[in-house]
Design a protein around this motif. Structure first.
Motif, PDB file in Angstrom:
ATOM      1  N   SER A   1       3.927 -10.579   3.767  1.00 53.91           N
ATOM      2  CA  SER A   1       2.795  -9.787   4.248  1.00 53.91           C
ATOM      3  C   SER A   1       2.397  -8.776   3.173  1.00 53.91           C
ATOM      4  O   SER A   1       3.263  -8.106   2.611  1.00 53.91           O
ATOM      5  CB  SER A   1       3.155  -9.032   5.536  1.00 53.91           C
ATOM      6  OG  SER A   1       3.538  -9.933   6.556  1.00 53.91           O
ATOM      7  N   PRO A   2       1.100  -8.651   2.887  1.00 52.99           N
ATOM      8  CA  PRO A   2       0.671  -7.674   1.879  1.00 52.99           C
ATOM      9  C   PRO A   2       0.798  -6.255   2.400  1.00 52.99           C
ATOM     10  O   PRO A   2       0.767  -6.012   3.605  1.00 52.99           O
ATOM     11  CB  PRO A   2      -0.799  -8.038   1.640  1.00 52.99           C
ATOM     12  CG  PRO A   2      -1.235  -8.676   2.922  1.00 52.99           C
ATOM     13  CD  PRO A   2      -0.036  -9.407   3.448  1.00 52.99           C
ATOM     14  N   ILE A   3       0.971  -5.317   1.484  1.00 54.77           N
ATOM     15  CA  ILE A   3       0.906  -3.914   1.853  1.00 54.77           C
ATOM     16  C   ILE A   3      -0.573  -3.507   1.921  1.00 54.77           C
ATOM     17  O   ILE A   3      -1.433  -4.169   1.331  1.00 54.77           O
ATOM     18  CB  ILE A   3       1.661  -3.019   0.841  1.00 54.77           C
ATOM     19  CG1 ILE A   3       1.090  -3.185  -0.568  1.00 54.77           C
ATOM     20  CG2 ILE A   3       3.154  -3.331   0.864  1.00 54.77           C
ATOM     21  CD1 ILE A   3       1.688  -2.250  -1.604  1.00 54.77           C
ATOM     22  N   LEU A   4      -0.873  -2.446   2.647  1.00 56.45           N
ATOM     23  CA  LEU A   4      -2.234  -1.925   2.715  1.00 56.45           C
ATOM     24  C   LEU A   4      -2.318  -0.656   1.877  1.00 56.45           C
ATOM     25  O   LEU A   4      -1.451   0.218   1.984  1.00 56.45           O
ATOM     26  CB  LEU A   4      -2.629  -1.608   4.160  1.00 56.45           C
ATOM     27  CG  LEU A   4      -2.646  -2.759   5.165  1.00 56.45           C
ATOM     28  CD1 LEU A   4      -3.176  -2.268   6.510  1.00 56.45           C
ATOM     29  CD2 LEU A   4      -3.478  -3.924   4.661  1.00 56.45           C
ATOM     30  N   VAL A   5      -3.342  -0.571   1.050  1.00 57.79           N
ATOM     31  CA  VAL A   5      -3.503   0.596   0.181  1.00 57.79           C
ATOM     32  C   VAL A   5      -4.957   1.062   0.212  1.00 57.79           C
ATOM     33  O   VAL A   5      -5.867   0.305   0.565  1.00 57.79           O
ATOM     34  CB  VAL A   5      -3.099   0.281  -1.278  1.00 57.79           C
ATOM     35  CG1 VAL A   5      -1.637  -0.103  -1.376  1.00 57.79           C
ATOM     36  CG2 VAL A   5      -3.977  -0.837  -1.854  1.00 57.79           C
ATOM     37  N   ARG A   6      -5.155   2.320  -0.159  1.00 62.06           N
ATOM     38  CA  ARG A   6      -6.505   2.858  -0.331  1.00 62.06           C
ATOM     39  C   ARG A   6      -6.570   3.522  -1.699  1.00 62.06           C
ATOM     40  O   ARG A   6      -5.537   3.979  -2.225  1.00 62.06           O
ATOM     41  CB  ARG A   6      -6.840   3.870   0.772  1.00 62.06           C
ATOM     42  CG  ARG A   6      -5.886   5.046   0.890  1.00 62.06           C
ATOM     43  CD  ARG A   6      -6.243   5.910   2.096  1.00 62.06           C
ATOM     44  NE  ARG A   6      -5.248   6.937   2.364  1.00 62.06           N
ATOM     45  CZ  ARG A   6      -5.256   8.155   1.842  1.00 62.06           C
ATOM     46  NH1 ARG A   6      -6.241   8.509   1.018  1.00 62.06           N
ATOM     47  NH2 ARG A   6      -4.321   9.031   2.152  1.00 62.06           N
ATOM     48  N   PRO A   7      -7.740   3.564  -2.310  1.00 61.81           N
ATOM     49  CA  PRO A   7      -7.848   4.161  -3.647  1.00 61.81           C
ATOM     50  C   PRO A   7      -7.392   5.618  -3.658  1.00 61.81           C
ATOM     51  O   PRO A   7      -7.666   6.378  -2.728  1.00 61.81           O
ATOM     52  CB  PRO A   7      -9.346   4.060  -3.955  1.00 61.81           C
ATOM     53  CG  PRO A   7      -9.831   2.934  -3.107  1.00 61.81           C
ATOM     54  CD  PRO A   7      -9.022   3.007  -1.846  1.00 61.81           C
ATOM     55  N   THR A  25      -4.803   5.805  11.730  1.00 58.09           N
ATOM     56  CA  THR A  25      -4.650   4.833  12.811  1.00 58.09           C
ATOM     57  C   THR A  25      -3.906   3.603  12.318  1.00 58.09           C
ATOM     58  O   THR A  25      -2.988   3.116  12.972  1.00 58.09           O
ATOM     59  CB  THR A  25      -6.022   4.423  13.358  1.00 58.09           C
ATOM     60  OG1 THR A  25      -6.720   5.588  13.803  1.00 58.09           O
ATOM     61  CG2 THR A  25      -5.881   3.458  14.518  1.00 58.09           C
ATOM     62  N   ALA A  26      -4.304   3.101  11.150  1.00 57.42           N
ATOM     63  CA  ALA A  26      -3.675   1.895  10.620  1.00 57.42           C
ATOM     64  C   ALA A  26      -2.188   2.106  10.369  1.00 57.42           C
ATOM     65  O   ALA A  26      -1.362   1.250  10.708  1.00 57.42           O
ATOM     66  CB  ALA A  26      -4.370   1.479   9.326  1.00 57.42           C
TER      67      ALA A  26
END
Length: 285
Positions: free
Chosen positions: A73-79, A118-119
């Motif tokens: 499963s990929p990790i979730l990232v934000r800039p 939330t995520a």
């Protein structure tokens, strides 16, 4: 001829496009973000992450699982707002930490542009249970930042209003109790018992907590103390050694319930991590 080396843990199919210097594989006109390979040293944990405690044994087991079956499963990232080409974790900090422990230099990620709070909270709830205190703090933060009512935040994270109310009540406990609850000393107190303590009169809560922390209080006796205004007498100390793995029976029943059914990739990954942890304990490591 020598065999070629195994590609990095990220999906090998991405390597061609990554070689072109792309920092993101999302098509400009796509409704969906695509996965991309990110260097682990370009990713930072979110300082506002709800989960603050990471069990070293669990991380080692997950690291072993990553080595055996790869990243499912990929990790979730934000800039990152202040560092170009860097990212802040939205979800998947355990996988990120385990990958570093495994010696990886990169892993697969998805760019996430939605509500990070939330995520992160929902993702944690779906994968590894937060402690009641971590859940309560996360829920309270969502309500405060987004101006939500208990019913709204309950719907958002898939819990009942009663569950959310019980969790938030924990935050009203005295500061010394909350400090204890955030340490290893509070990890063994069942949720039901903790909820009853939080509902008890304020003057009783420290004494009830001390009993619960020492394993001398359950839901029934805590409820009785709350209703009758009388604290239960401490139970005599056990002569034997208390079991340190009270959840084994629950794990066994859960595994029996899913025997013969199809498992998701995430369930298989977590079961492999659990298997590695069990084997390490049995081997005395």
């Amino acid at each position: 001829m020598a065999k070629s080396k195994t590609p990095p843990p990220a999906l090998a199919a991405l390597s061609g496009r990554l070689a072109q210097g792309s920092t993101s594989l999302a098509a400009l006109n796509s409704r969906f973000n695509h996965s991309f390979e990110v260097a682990l040293d370009r990713v930072e944990p979110d300082p506002a992450q709800n989960r603050q405690h990471f069990d070293e044994g669990e991380l080692t087991a997950l690291s072993d699982s990553l080595k055996q079956v790869g990243q499912l499963s990929p990790i979730l990232v934000r800039p990152h707002p202040a560092r170009p080409d860097h990212y802040i974790l939205v979800a998947g900090e355990r996988r990120w930490r385990a990958a570093r422990l495994a010696g990886w230099t990169s892993m697969v990620a998805l760019r996430f542009d939605g509500d990070a709070d939330t995520a992160a909270l929902v993702e944690n709830l779906q994968r590894v249970d937060l402690t009641p205190l971590e859940e309560a703090k996360g829920l309270e933060r969502l309500m405060r930042q987004r101006g939500l009512k208990q019913q709204e935040v309950a719907s958002l994270v898939g819990k009942s209003t009663v569950q959310v109310s019980s969790l938030l009540k924990i935050l009203t406990l005295p500061a010394p109790v909350l400090s204890d609850l955030g340490s290893d000393a509070g990890a063994t107190v069942p949720r039901g018992t903790l909820f009853e303590i939080a509902r008890a009169p304020a003057e009783q809560q420290p004494k009830l907590w001390a009993l619960a922390r020492d394993g001398k209080l359950n839901v029934r006796t805590a409820r009785q103390a709350k209703d009758e205004g009388d604290l239960p007498s401490p139970a005599p100390a056990a002569t034997g050694t208390a079991p340190r793995l009270p959840a084994i029976g629950k794990w066994t029943r859960s595994l029996q319930a899913v025997k013969g059914t199809s498992l998701s990739k995430q369930e298989r990954e977590e079961l492999l991590a659990l298997k590695a942890a069990i084997e390490a304990v049995l081997a005395g490591k």
